[in-house]
Write a protein that holds these residues in place. Sequence first.
Motif, PDB file in Angstrom:
ATOM      1  N   GLY A  90       0.777  -1.224   0.000  1.00  0.00           N
ATOM      2  CA  GLY A  90       0.000   0.000   0.000  1.00  0.00           C
ATOM      3  C   GLY A  90       0.812   1.278   0.000  1.00  0.00           C
ATOM      4  N   ASP A 141      -0.573   3.522  -2.496  1.00  0.00           N
ATOM      5  CA  ASP A 141      -1.874   4.077  -2.100  1.00  0.00           C
ATOM      6  C   ASP A 141      -1.684   5.271  -1.176  1.00  0.00           C
ATOM      7  OD1 ASP A 141      -3.607   2.233  -3.428  1.00  0.00           O
ATOM      8  OD2 ASP A 141      -3.179   0.745  -1.884  1.00  0.00           O
ATOM      9  N   CYS A 153      -3.219  -3.633  -0.462  1.00  0.00           N
ATOM     10  CA  CYS A 153      -3.375  -2.564  -1.443  1.00  0.00           C
ATOM     11  C   CYS A 153      -4.818  -2.516  -1.932  1.00  0.00           C
ATOM     12  CB  CYS A 153      -2.411  -2.726  -2.609  1.00  0.00           C
ATOM     13  SG  CYS A 153      -2.542  -4.265  -3.538  1.00  0.00           S
TER      14      CYS A 153
END
Length: 332
Positions: free
Chosen positions: A213, A216, A253
């Motif tokens: 992630g 992100d 993610c």
Amino acid sequence: MTVPTIDVHAHVLLPEIEALVAGLPGLAGARELDARRNGAEALAVNGPMVRARIPAMTDVAVRLAAMDRQGVDVQLVSPSPSHYHYWSDEQTAEKVWRLANEATAAHCAAAPDRLSGLGLVPLQHPEQAVEALDDALGHGLLGVEISSHAPGRELSDPAYEPLWARAEESGAVLFLHPFGCTLDERLDRWYLSNTVGQPTENAVALSHLIFSGVLDRHPGLKVIAAHGGGYLPTHIGRSDHAWSTRSDAGAGCAHLPSSYLRRLYFDSLVHDPHVLRELVRVAGADRVLLGSDFPFDMGSEDPVGALRAARLTDSDFHAVRGGNAAALLRKD
């Protein structure tokens, strides 16, 4: 105005770094590990190969003449990955990155219209990383070069969050270039340490950034993956399948792994026009940048010719040749 041809994967050799670490505890062990990973046959070739290329990596006039022969207008110059020295302690690490940033900036300052540079950060000491990045930017460098991991730490390690945040905030470039593969002696013949090891390390490191992630949380990161991102872009379907099928793979993610390829940048150094076309297809023509690995033997002596062999559309060809890098590096 014609967009310049920009090579984002070129190296500078900094002898002062090696003089700094010579004889220090830990260097011998690091060299022994490097020797085990590469094998005797590879080391016998590497020594003469590097020595023959020292002028191109240290003498700006020699570099510029080579660039002229290649039809390259601008290089983004990063230190030889051999200068990472991730084995070093806190005090030595700080000396290494400060000297690397200063010396790389000085090299580029000899031809500022044609050379831009990247510095180093000590991934083995994450608490220094933001300071090192700021130091690089303070020297006029455009960002930093990092390896695929540090001893005991992957790029998904939360300790790197301040580095990602500062790089995103500042607009710094992060050039992901592995040095050494943790498959170790399994790759110690036939130069598998490089031909298999480098693309493996690229794929693992990018997977850590994607699945954890990081992209992100930091969608504005400017990450350029060397060697076309290794195996990941051409095998991303397996990652998508795992993310879609398994709860453990999809936990970190928010989106399909393949979607993150369009948030990353990749150099064009894949040594195969068909693979380059596939990289352009999956990542997007606006996410691929010309790269040569100048001046090493595993690079391309004719990066523009290698790009032309992929038979891209004219607009895609010129985007990869220099348009994308001009926008990313603010060279337009």
